[in-house]
Design a protein around this motif. Structure first.
Motif, PDB file in Angstrom:
ATOM      1  N   GLU A  45       0.316  -1.441  -0.302  1.00 47.97           N
ATOM      2  CA  GLU A  45      -0.214  -0.064   0.357  1.00 47.97           C
ATOM      3  C   GLU A  45       0.933   1.268  -0.055  1.00 47.97           C
ATOM      4  OE1 GLU A  45      -2.512   0.276   3.491  1.00 47.97           O
ATOM      5  OE2 GLU A  45      -3.470  -2.135   2.374  1.00 47.97           O
ATOM      6  N   ALA A  46       0.287   2.144  -0.369  1.00 44.93           N
ATOM      7  CA  ALA A  46       1.256   3.900  -0.619  1.00 44.93           C
ATOM      8  C   ALA A  46      -0.127   4.225  -0.443  1.00 44.93           C
ATOM      9  CB  ALA A  46       1.967   3.204  -2.276  1.00 44.93           C
ATOM     10  N   GLU A  47       0.337   5.631   0.119  1.00 47.62           N
ATOM     11  CA  GLU A  47      -0.462   6.434  -0.281  1.00 47.62           C
ATOM     12  C   GLU A  47       0.643   7.896  -0.197  1.00 47.62           C
ATOM     13  OE1 GLU A  47      -3.250   9.630   3.788  1.00 47.62           O
ATOM     14  OE2 GLU A  47      -2.902   7.042   4.332  1.00 47.62           O
ATOM     15  N   GLU A  48      -0.761   8.994  -0.449  1.00 41.95           N
ATOM     16  CA  GLU A  48      -0.094  10.143  -1.057  1.00 41.95           C
ATOM     17  C   GLU A  48      -1.115  11.130  -0.198  1.00 41.95           C
ATOM     18  OE1 GLU A  48       3.121  13.151  -1.719  1.00 41.95           O
ATOM     19  OE2 GLU A  48       3.063  10.254  -2.083  1.00 41.95           O
ATOM     20  N   GLY A  72      -2.883  12.366   1.539  1.00 40.05           N
ATOM     21  CA  GLY A  72      -3.746  12.079   2.660  1.00 40.05           C
ATOM     22  C   GLY A  72      -4.889  12.287   1.598  1.00 40.05           C
ATOM     23  N   ILE A  73      -4.459  12.262   0.231  1.00 39.37           N
ATOM     24  CA  ILE A  73      -5.859  12.430  -1.107  1.00 39.37           C
ATOM     25  C   ILE A  73      -5.957  10.281  -1.421  1.00 39.37           C
ATOM     26  CG2 ILE A  73      -5.230  13.252  -2.962  1.00 39.37           C
ATOM     27  CD1 ILE A  73      -5.476  15.264  -0.837  1.00 39.37           C
ATOM     28  N   VAL A  74      -4.954  10.218  -2.011  1.00 31.67           N
ATOM     29  CA  VAL A  74      -5.202   8.626  -3.270  1.00 31.67           C
ATOM     30  C   VAL A  74      -4.124   7.673  -1.843  1.00 31.67           C
ATOM     31  CG1 VAL A  74      -2.868   9.302  -4.479  1.00 31.67           C
ATOM     32  CG2 VAL A  74      -5.162   7.674  -4.884  1.00 31.67           C
ATOM     33  N   GLN A  75      -4.628   6.341  -2.021  1.00 33.19           N
ATOM     34  CA  GLN A  75      -4.203   5.321  -1.688  1.00 33.19           C
ATOM     35  C   GLN A  75      -4.596   3.944  -2.521  1.00 33.19           C
ATOM     36  OE1 GLN A  75      -7.444   4.424   1.342  1.00 33.19           O
ATOM     37  NE2 GLN A  75      -6.002   6.314   2.877  1.00 33.19           N
ATOM     38  N   VAL A  76      -3.671   3.547  -2.559  1.00 35.83           N
ATOM     39  CA  VAL A  76      -3.258   2.356  -3.791  1.00 35.83           C
ATOM     40  C   VAL A  76      -2.760   1.619  -3.386  1.00 35.83           C
ATOM     41  CG1 VAL A  76      -1.838   2.295  -6.234  1.00 35.83           C
ATOM     42  CG2 VAL A  76      -2.349   4.892  -5.323  1.00 35.83           C
ATOM     43  N   THR A  77      -2.891   0.392  -3.501  1.00 40.44           N
ATOM     44  CA  THR A  77      -2.813  -1.080  -3.453  1.00 40.44           C
ATOM     45  C   THR A  77      -2.440  -1.643  -4.242  1.00 40.44           C
ATOM     46  OG1 THR A  77      -4.056  -0.980  -1.748  1.00 40.44           O
ATOM     47  CG2 THR A  77      -2.862  -2.953  -2.095  1.00 40.44           C
ATOM     48  N   VAL A  78      -1.176  -2.345  -4.272  1.00 35.12           N
ATOM     49  CA  VAL A  78      -0.581  -3.721  -5.699  1.00 35.12           C
ATOM     50  C   VAL A  78       0.027  -4.272  -5.138  1.00 35.12           C
ATOM     51  CG1 VAL A  78       0.713  -1.251  -7.311  1.00 35.12           C
ATOM     52  CG2 VAL A  78       1.701  -2.913  -5.746  1.00 35.12           C
ATOM     53  N   SER A  79      -0.806  -5.811  -5.887  1.00 38.90           N
ATOM     54  CA  SER A  79       0.294  -7.117  -5.164  1.00 38.90           C
ATOM     55  C   SER A  79       1.890  -7.025  -5.802  1.00 38.90           C
ATOM     56  CB  SER A  79      -0.030  -8.291  -6.259  1.00 38.90           C
ATOM     57  OG  SER A  79       0.080  -8.652  -7.412  1.00 38.90           O
ATOM     58  N   ALA A  80       2.500  -7.965  -5.023  1.00 39.22           N
ATOM     59  CA  ALA A  80       4.084  -7.555  -5.260  1.00 39.22           C
ATOM     60  C   ALA A  80       4.394  -8.521  -6.430  1.00 39.22           C
ATOM     61  CB  ALA A  80       4.765  -8.844  -4.289  1.00 39.22           C
ATOM     62  N   VAL A 109      -4.495  -3.124  -7.442  1.00 42.02           N
ATOM     63  CA  VAL A 109      -5.291  -4.277  -6.561  1.00 42.02           C
ATOM     64  C   VAL A 109      -6.417  -2.973  -5.957  1.00 42.02           C
ATOM     65  CG1 VAL A 109      -5.868  -5.242  -4.885  1.00 42.02           C
ATOM     66  CG2 VAL A 109      -3.756  -5.771  -5.773  1.00 42.02           C
ATOM     67  N   SER A 110      -5.815  -1.731  -6.419  1.00 39.23           N
ATOM     68  CA  SER A 110      -6.885  -0.556  -5.850  1.00 39.23           C
ATOM     69  C   SER A 110      -6.386   0.538  -6.167  1.00 39.23           C
ATOM     70  CB  SER A 110      -7.992  -1.251  -4.496  1.00 39.23           C
ATOM     71  OG  SER A 110      -7.050  -0.577  -2.973  1.00 39.23           O
ATOM     72  N   VAL A 111      -7.193   1.581  -6.090  1.00 41.63           N
ATOM     73  CA  VAL A 111      -7.003   2.691  -5.919  1.00 41.63           C
ATOM     74  C   VAL A 111      -8.546   3.445  -4.884  1.00 41.63           C
ATOM     75  CG1 VAL A 111      -6.703   4.986  -7.375  1.00 41.63           C
ATOM     76  CG2 VAL A 111      -5.577   2.938  -8.248  1.00 41.63           C
ATOM     77  N   LYS A 115       2.273   9.296  -9.275  1.00 34.11           N
ATOM     78  CA  LYS A 115       2.973   9.002  -8.086  1.00 34.11           C
ATOM     79  C   LYS A 115       2.839   8.248  -7.531  1.00 34.11           C
ATOM     80  CE  LYS A 115       5.646  12.490  -5.151  1.00 34.11           C
ATOM     81  NZ  LYS A 115       5.054  13.939  -4.586  1.00 34.11           N
ATOM     82  N   THR A 116       1.763   7.959  -6.514  1.00 37.68           N
ATOM     83  CA  THR A 116       1.026   6.618  -6.130  1.00 37.68           C
ATOM     84  C   THR A 116       1.833   5.731  -6.484  1.00 37.68           C
ATOM     85  OG1 THR A 116       0.076   8.429  -4.362  1.00 37.68           O
ATOM     86  CG2 THR A 116      -0.125   6.102  -4.015  1.00 37.68           C
ATOM     87  N   ILE A 117       1.203   5.400  -7.926  1.00 37.99           N
ATOM     88  CA  ILE A 117       0.904   4.084  -8.060  1.00 37.99           C
ATOM     89  C   ILE A 117       2.038   3.198  -8.476  1.00 37.99           C
ATOM     90  CG2 ILE A 117       0.284   2.561 -10.426  1.00 37.99           C
ATOM     91  CD1 ILE A 117      -2.295   4.464 -10.180  1.00 37.99           C
ATOM     92  N   ASN A 118       3.325   4.580  -8.362  1.00 40.08           N
ATOM     93  CA  ASN A 118       4.851   4.069  -9.721  1.00 40.08           C
ATOM     94  C   ASN A 118       5.042   4.430  -8.110  1.00 40.08           C
ATOM     95  OD1 ASN A 118       5.031   5.000 -12.472  1.00 40.08           O
ATOM     96  ND2 ASN A 118       5.130   7.102 -11.910  1.00 40.08           N
TER      97      ASN A 118
END
Length: 104
Positions: free
Chosen positions: A30-33, A35-43, A48-50, A76-79
């Motif tokens: 998970e990554a957050e930027e 307090g605006i956007v939260q992203v989850t990716v798999s390894a 997975v989600s935005v 930026k958060t996805i990257n």
């Protein structure tokens, strides 16, 4: 090393690689930027989600956040999450790479 041993080792390495790939799919980063956007990716480096926070929605409504800034923060958060996923995948797959190197 005999041909049979090499084939046996190759099969074992393939099994290990498949197991690790399955494991990577279940690891979520998970990554957050701001307090605006939260992203989850798999390894396995699949998105997975935005999610956008309530803060993001209210900032869009009141004009303190515009579409371009939201898009920039999302990328930026996805990257950042993908980079971390690559690092984790590399650490996990190192075992397989080392085993492959020993077959030479």
């Amino acid at each position: 090393m005999s041909l049979f041993s090499k084939v046996k080792d190759t099969y074992r390495i393939q099994k290990d690689a498949k197991r690790i790939k399955k494991e990577l799919k279940s690891i979520h980063i998970e990554a957050e930027e701001e307090g605006i956007v939260q992203v989850t990716v798999s390894a396995e480096q699949e998105l997975v989600s935005v999610k956008y926070t309530e803060n993001a929605m209210s900032n869009l409504k009141n004009g303190s956040l515009n579409k371009e800034k939201l898009e920039e923060l999302t990328v930026k958060t996805i990257n950042r999450a993908m980079k971390k996923a690559q690092e984790i995948a590399g650490q996990k797959m190192k075992v397989v790479w080392d085993q492959m190197g020993s077959l030479k």
